[in-house]
Design a protein around this motif. Sequence first.
Motif, PDB file in Angstrom:
ATOM      1  N   ASN A 313      10.119 -10.172  11.520  1.00  0.00           N
ATOM      2  CA  ASN A 313      10.422  -8.834  11.756  1.00  0.00           C
ATOM      3  C   ASN A 313       8.957  -8.163  11.564  1.00  0.00           C
ATOM      4  O   ASN A 313       8.921  -7.463  10.733  1.00  0.00           O
ATOM      5  CB  ASN A 313      11.501  -8.150  10.922  1.00  0.00           C
ATOM      6  N   PRO A 314       8.338  -8.076  12.839  1.00  0.00           N
ATOM      7  CA  PRO A 314       6.771  -7.374  12.779  1.00  0.00           C
ATOM      8  C   PRO A 314       7.227  -5.958  12.388  1.00  0.00           C
ATOM      9  O   PRO A 314       6.151  -5.440  11.656  1.00  0.00           O
ATOM     10  CB  PRO A 314       6.194  -7.975  13.937  1.00  0.00           C
ATOM     11  N   LYS A 315       7.956  -5.325  13.243  1.00  0.00           N
ATOM     12  CA  LYS A 315       8.067  -3.980  13.027  1.00  0.00           C
ATOM     13  C   LYS A 315       8.351  -3.357  11.476  1.00  0.00           C
ATOM     14  O   LYS A 315       7.855  -2.482  11.019  1.00  0.00           O
ATOM     15  CB  LYS A 315       9.266  -3.251  13.909  1.00  0.00           C
ATOM     16  N   LYS A 316       9.337  -4.239  10.801  1.00  0.00           N
ATOM     17  CA  LYS A 316       9.798  -4.065   9.444  1.00  0.00           C
ATOM     18  C   LYS A 316       8.598  -3.955   8.676  1.00  0.00           C
ATOM     19  O   LYS A 316       8.445  -3.262   7.753  1.00  0.00           O
ATOM     20  CB  LYS A 316      10.892  -4.880   9.134  1.00  0.00           C
ATOM     21  N   MET A 317       7.870  -5.294   8.715  1.00  0.00           N
ATOM     22  CA  MET A 317       6.581  -5.470   8.030  1.00  0.00           C
ATOM     23  C   MET A 317       5.617  -4.700   8.311  1.00  0.00           C
ATOM     24  O   MET A 317       5.095  -3.886   6.976  1.00  0.00           O
ATOM     25  CB  MET A 317       6.083  -6.902   8.427  1.00  0.00           C
ATOM     26  N   ILE A 318       5.409  -3.946   9.404  1.00  0.00           N
ATOM     27  CA  ILE A 318       4.419  -3.087   9.580  1.00  0.00           C
ATOM     28  C   ILE A 318       4.844  -1.774   8.879  1.00  0.00           C
ATOM     29  O   ILE A 318       3.881  -0.884   8.406  1.00  0.00           O
ATOM     30  CB  ILE A 318       3.945  -2.919  11.063  1.00  0.00           C
ATOM     31  N   LYS A 319       6.098  -1.339   9.051  1.00  0.00           N
ATOM     32  CA  LYS A 319       6.504  -0.085   8.486  1.00  0.00           C
ATOM     33  C   LYS A 319       6.529  -0.217   6.947  1.00  0.00           C
ATOM     34  O   LYS A 319       6.027   0.834   6.492  1.00  0.00           O
ATOM     35  CB  LYS A 319       7.981   0.138   8.915  1.00  0.00           C
ATOM     36  N   LYS A 320       6.386  -1.544   6.334  1.00  0.00           N
ATOM     37  CA  LYS A 320       6.512  -1.627   5.019  1.00  0.00           C
ATOM     38  C   LYS A 320       5.028  -1.235   4.563  1.00  0.00           C
ATOM     39  O   LYS A 320       4.625  -0.511   3.569  1.00  0.00           O
ATOM     40  CB  LYS A 320       7.030  -2.772   4.649  1.00  0.00           C
ATOM     41  N   LEU A 321       4.142  -1.753   5.427  1.00  0.00           N
ATOM     42  CA  LEU A 321       2.835  -1.512   5.131  1.00  0.00           C
ATOM     43  C   LEU A 321       2.314  -0.001   5.194  1.00  0.00           C
ATOM     44  O   LEU A 321       1.731   0.591   4.326  1.00  0.00           O
ATOM     45  CB  LEU A 321       1.858  -2.313   6.003  1.00  0.00           C
ATOM     46  N   LYS A 322       2.608   0.463   6.349  1.00  0.00           N
ATOM     47  CA  LYS A 322       2.480   1.887   6.462  1.00  0.00           C
ATOM     48  C   LYS A 322       2.956   2.885   5.337  1.00  0.00           C
ATOM     49  O   LYS A 322       2.242   3.890   4.787  1.00  0.00           O
ATOM     50  CB  LYS A 322       3.278   2.240   7.755  1.00  0.00           C
ATOM     51  N   ASP A 323       4.022   2.260   4.842  1.00  0.00           N
ATOM     52  CA  ASP A 323       4.663   3.213   3.871  1.00  0.00           C
ATOM     53  C   ASP A 323       3.773   3.159   2.569  1.00  0.00           C
ATOM     54  O   ASP A 323       3.834   4.263   1.581  1.00  0.00           O
ATOM     55  CB  ASP A 323       6.061   2.822   3.282  1.00  0.00           C
ATOM     56  N   GLU A 324       3.140   2.123   2.248  1.00  0.00           N
ATOM     57  CA  GLU A 324       2.077   1.912   1.332  1.00  0.00           C
ATOM     58  C   GLU A 324       0.837   2.210   1.788  1.00  0.00           C
ATOM     59  O   GLU A 324      -0.381   2.047   0.728  1.00  0.00           O
ATOM     60  CB  GLU A 324       1.833   0.464   0.900  1.00  0.00           C
ATOM     61  N   GLY A 325       0.370   2.929   2.983  1.00  0.00           N
ATOM     62  CA  GLY A 325      -0.707   3.352   3.159  1.00  0.00           C
ATOM     63  C   GLY A 325      -1.682   2.660   3.891  1.00  0.00           C
ATOM     64  O   GLY A 325      -2.790   2.673   4.182  1.00  0.00           O
ATOM     65  N   PHE A 326      -1.034   1.310   4.428  1.00  0.00           N
ATOM     66  CA  PHE A 326      -2.118   0.410   5.247  1.00  0.00           C
ATOM     67  C   PHE A 326      -2.003   0.338   6.721  1.00  0.00           C
ATOM     68  O   PHE A 326      -0.596   0.449   6.990  1.00  0.00           O
ATOM     69  CB  PHE A 326      -1.601  -1.056   4.674  1.00  0.00           C
ATOM     70  N   LYS A 327      -2.814   0.298   7.626  1.00  0.00           N
ATOM     71  CA  LYS A 327      -2.721   0.147   9.008  1.00  0.00           C
ATOM     72  C   LYS A 327      -2.926  -1.393   8.936  1.00  0.00           C
ATOM     73  O   LYS A 327      -3.751  -2.099   8.364  1.00  0.00           O
ATOM     74  CB  LYS A 327      -3.753   0.974   9.722  1.00  0.00           C
ATOM     75  N   LEU A 328      -2.243  -1.846  10.075  1.00  0.00           N
ATOM     76  CA  LEU A 328      -2.399  -3.507  10.730  1.00  0.00           C
ATOM     77  C   LEU A 328      -3.314  -3.367  11.998  1.00  0.00           C
ATOM     78  O   LEU A 328      -2.961  -2.546  12.853  1.00  0.00           O
ATOM     79  CB  LEU A 328      -0.955  -3.852  10.772  1.00  0.00           C
TER      80      LEU A 328
END
Length: 774
Positions: A313-328
């Motif tokens: 689930n790439p969208k879910k993973m990327i949102k989780k990263l963004k919530d922690e301040g990370f860009k992919l």
Amino acid sequence: MFGKMKNFKVDKNIIKIKYEKLETKITIINSSTVNFFVPNFRKNQKSNAIENLIVEPCNIDVLKQDSYIEITTDNLVIKIYDEFKVDIYNKKGKIICEDYRGNRDPFIKNCAGRLDIAAQEGHKPTEHMDYKVFIPKKLENNTYFYGFGEKTGHLNKNGCHYINWNTDDPSPHGETYEKLYKSIPFFISMKDEEAFGIFFDNTFETHFDLGKENSKYYYFASVDGNIDYYFIYGPGITEVVKGYTNLTGTTPLPQLWTLGYQQCRWAYCPESNVIDIAKKFREKDIPCDTIYLDIEYMDDFRVFTWDNKKFPNPKKMIKKLKDEGFKLVTIIDPGVKVDKGYKIYDEGLKNGYFATDKNSIVYTNWVWPGNSVFPDFMNSDVRRWWANNQRIMLDYGVSGIWNDMNEPASFNGPLPDDIKFNEDGNIVEHKEIHNVYGHMMDKATYEGIKESINKRPFVVTRAAYSGTQKYSTVWTGDNQSTWEHLRLSIPMLMNLGLSGFSFCGTDVGGFGYDCTPELLSRWVQVGAFTPLFRNHTTIYSRDQEPWAFDKLTEDINRKYIKLRYKLIPYLYDIFYKGERDGLPVIRPLVLHYQQDDKTYEINDQFLFGESIMVAPVLEQGKKARMIYLPKGDNWIDYWTKESFEGGQYIIKEAPLEICPMYIKEGSIIPNFPELSYIGEKDIKTLILDVHTVKEGKFEYHHYQDDGESFEYKDGKYNLYSIKVNNSHKLNITIDLIKNGYNKIYDEVQINLNGTNKLVRKFENDKVVVNIDKN
């Protein structure tokens, strides 16, 4: 080749000279920049690098003398002779660029031995090459050459030979390498403190010999194509760089988050590995903004796809990263897998979007996906299609695209010279467009991201041509975890900057081989001042994250990554100014100290902007180093606050945790408070490190905007003027001189000479501080 001059015609800024065999065109771009064009290959003049050429009205006189035509501008006198020989003088009548009239005469190489036996061990003679385009210039003693992009070797290129033919070569690069991933046919020549540049806008395989063949001359040449080169007069190197980027474009202001620390390896997968890496950065209090995914995230290396087993689930993973301040950021290669039923392949095949062989059959070669085809990026329809495909990744939440293997690289031998590309109806061959293939891919990527998100695109590319700086940041390709490659990186980055590529970097720690704790510690000290600050390593190497070795290495990484975040507003200011004047972030000392001949060949120090000088340790086991402080300014040790007069060499103790840094006296350095990532908190205090002079005035402009949109182009930004007058009293005045962005600072914190800390509120967009010097 040309014969004698027959007649000439003048039409405003254009002078056409007819010879017995060819007609030439000279265009006065402005009083300091001149284009010389001869259509010996194709009648029409075209450029992939220069897109919006502005020819300025200027004073031009053209006179016919006995044996030459004389063209005069406000800054130059150009004399054109039979055989299209060209000599260029400054306004004082001093010749600064003279065509070589002698015969080509390579140095004699005494080869009396058995060449056949030598060849068996791999020793090969340097082959003499004849060129269809050959422009020799007289080489004087004490001439220095800079530029050429990422070429290996020293800062000064005198005595070298380079080839522009974008090349994927994963073997360890050394000083003898003549070609790498990028083709930047631009160089700066300097003699007697007077500089000019030459941009040879020819996309075929080009050669530059800077006195290696014979010390009497240097030349630029091409296997084919037109004579099409620009002479750009200084006399300062800064004026040459400004003139060159005025032609090919300046580096645009990037999104603020792209200036943070970035972590990459081949390959972070599966998803749990990516999440774990992000978690460790936050747990260990090491700032980081970006994580990259290399080719393993794709479904069998099909571009614009995901491996749903590794990343369910790439969208879910990327949102989780963004919530922690990370860009992919995800990698995309040009090679499209040959696979019926695969959307990208099917669409491209149906619409004729792939390059073809001489029989008009779609050309295939072997790359990561296996049998692959290559998009025809010379075609505007293909570029629009590729641009639209960027939305596939962006809709998942990806923040940037990393273009790799776009030389183009191929595993079953290079693409043949006669592969066909459709340049909007004009069929061109691979031998002509090879060097701009990556450039056009980057342009398509940039335009696709911009259209999709309406933010400043973040594109990273390995292959490039002059002008790619308008669309992408660059890194120096597949380096190695060796001290030699750390040393080589400094002149490579300085010359990239002089060649228009301000947003550049290396793989911090090295890509191939295994890094060591000491090497990573010293490399991160360089990376902290590198515009693109990315740690990257290969699939076969040991782990290379900041915590991968021991506590001391982790602490040093944390220290310098935090220092980088502290200096980001200063770095952002450099980018803001650079979009306007073309000057880079990383600068050789000679750029600002052209009057000081001791700066001409310094390979292991650099300026970070104009105010900070960095003198990193680049040798294993070294705990001290000699540093040259340029003449004309005083310099303050960043760590000890000790002041030194310029124009001298000093010895600096540099234990492993210290990277020598010096601040130019009379500098103002804006700082950020401590952050884990860009955007973690609203910054309401303008923090300024002010380093005064004993007597005198100086000024600095600090820039502020939303850090991501294009609204700054419409005037939606703030500009602060900070003026310091140190005379009877120390007076510091901060004025908001441009108020176009709705977030302004509440207060200012002044750190005066590293000791006194003063905090004042803004009142009516102004702060005034007076200090009695007694």
